[in-house]
Design an enzyme around this catalytic site. Sequence first.
Site, PDB file in Angstrom:
ATOM      1  N   LYS A 170     -28.892 -25.973 -52.679  1.00 33.67           N
ATOM      2  CA  LYS A 170     -29.175 -25.037 -51.617  1.00 33.67           C
ATOM      3  C   LYS A 170     -29.376 -23.638 -51.817  1.00 33.67           C
ATOM      4  O   LYS A 170     -28.826 -23.286 -52.931  1.00 33.67           O
ATOM      5  CB  LYS A 170     -28.056 -25.277 -50.619  1.00 33.67           C
ATOM      6  N   PHE A 223     -24.775 -27.149 -34.838  1.00 35.80           N
ATOM      7  CA  PHE A 223     -24.872 -26.199 -36.047  1.00 35.80           C
ATOM      8  C   PHE A 223     -26.481 -26.076 -36.529  1.00 35.80           C
ATOM      9  O   PHE A 223     -26.586 -25.494 -37.597  1.00 35.80           O
ATOM     10  CB  PHE A 223     -24.009 -26.875 -37.165  1.00 35.80           C
ATOM     11  N   ARG A 278     -23.113 -38.497 -54.835  1.00 42.85           N
ATOM     12  CA  ARG A 278     -22.211 -38.140 -53.610  1.00 42.85           C
ATOM     13  C   ARG A 278     -20.687 -38.271 -54.140  1.00 42.85           C
ATOM     14  O   ARG A 278     -20.165 -37.054 -53.562  1.00 42.85           O
ATOM     15  CB  ARG A 278     -22.029 -39.280 -52.495  1.00 42.85           C
ATOM     16  N   THR A 311     -18.090 -32.845 -47.769  1.00 37.08           N
ATOM     17  CA  THR A 311     -18.973 -31.694 -47.262  1.00 37.08           C
ATOM     18  C   THR A 311     -18.364 -30.464 -46.985  1.00 37.08           C
ATOM     19  O   THR A 311     -18.622 -29.104 -47.134  1.00 37.08           O
ATOM     20  CB  THR A 311     -19.471 -32.131 -45.650  1.00 37.08           C
ATOM     21  N   ARG A 316     -18.816 -29.296 -54.974  1.00 36.74           N
ATOM     22  CA  ARG A 316     -18.528 -28.151 -53.663  1.00 36.74           C
ATOM     23  C   ARG A 316     -17.061 -27.511 -53.996  1.00 36.74           C
ATOM     24  O   ARG A 316     -16.796 -26.414 -53.568  1.00 36.74           O
ATOM     25  CB  ARG A 316     -18.437 -29.088 -52.584  1.00 36.74           C
ATOM     26  N   ASN A 323     -22.349 -24.976 -48.597  1.00 35.42           N
ATOM     27  CA  ASN A 323     -21.785 -25.985 -49.232  1.00 35.42           C
ATOM     28  C   ASN A 323     -22.611 -26.500 -50.861  1.00 35.42           C
ATOM     29  O   ASN A 323     -22.369 -27.372 -51.301  1.00 35.42           O
ATOM     30  CB  ASN A 323     -21.081 -27.220 -48.607  1.00 35.42           C
ATOM     31  N   HIS A 338     -27.225 -30.845 -51.383  1.00 34.35           N
ATOM     32  CA  HIS A 338     -27.336 -31.951 -50.297  1.00 34.35           C
ATOM     33  C   HIS A 338     -27.568 -33.084 -51.180  1.00 34.35           C
ATOM     34  O   HIS A 338     -28.304 -33.030 -52.140  1.00 34.35           O
ATOM     35  CB  HIS A 338     -28.247 -31.446 -49.173  1.00 34.35           C
TER      36      HIS A 338
END
Length: 140
Positions: free
Chosen positions: A11, A59, A87, A93, A104, A114, A117
């Site tokens: 991100k 959000f 994952r 998250t 993270r 964070n 994704h």
Amino acid sequence: MAIERTFSMIKPDATKRNLTGAITKMLEDAGLRVVASKRVWMSRREAEGFYAVHKDRPFFGELVEGMTSGPTVVQVLEGEGAILKNREIMGATNPANADEGTIRKVHALSIGENSVHGSDAPETAAQEIKYWFSDTEVVG
């Protein structure tokens, strides 16, 4: 466990801090192989479409703003149990709840920023890969 593909995104909060290489290395060190990758700057329309599942969540506006605030690296990862493995290496998250050594825990700034994704199931992996890549762009 079967070889599978999953979608991964680095991100804007991470790309702005020049963490693309460090995050990709963590994914590769976990046994995942990058079979497609490109750097994009999401339009509002692309972000709203990609995250449409969250459109009614409080959000959503903040999510779209964050995702359009800078470049994003979209990737297809391949490996044994790639969805679960991705994952696991991403971590929870909320970085405060993420295990030590996860992306993270190491790189995220907050629950909203964070850093990464990843797809959560084979169906979403297929949809998310198709959203960003043509068949000819994914080369195993």
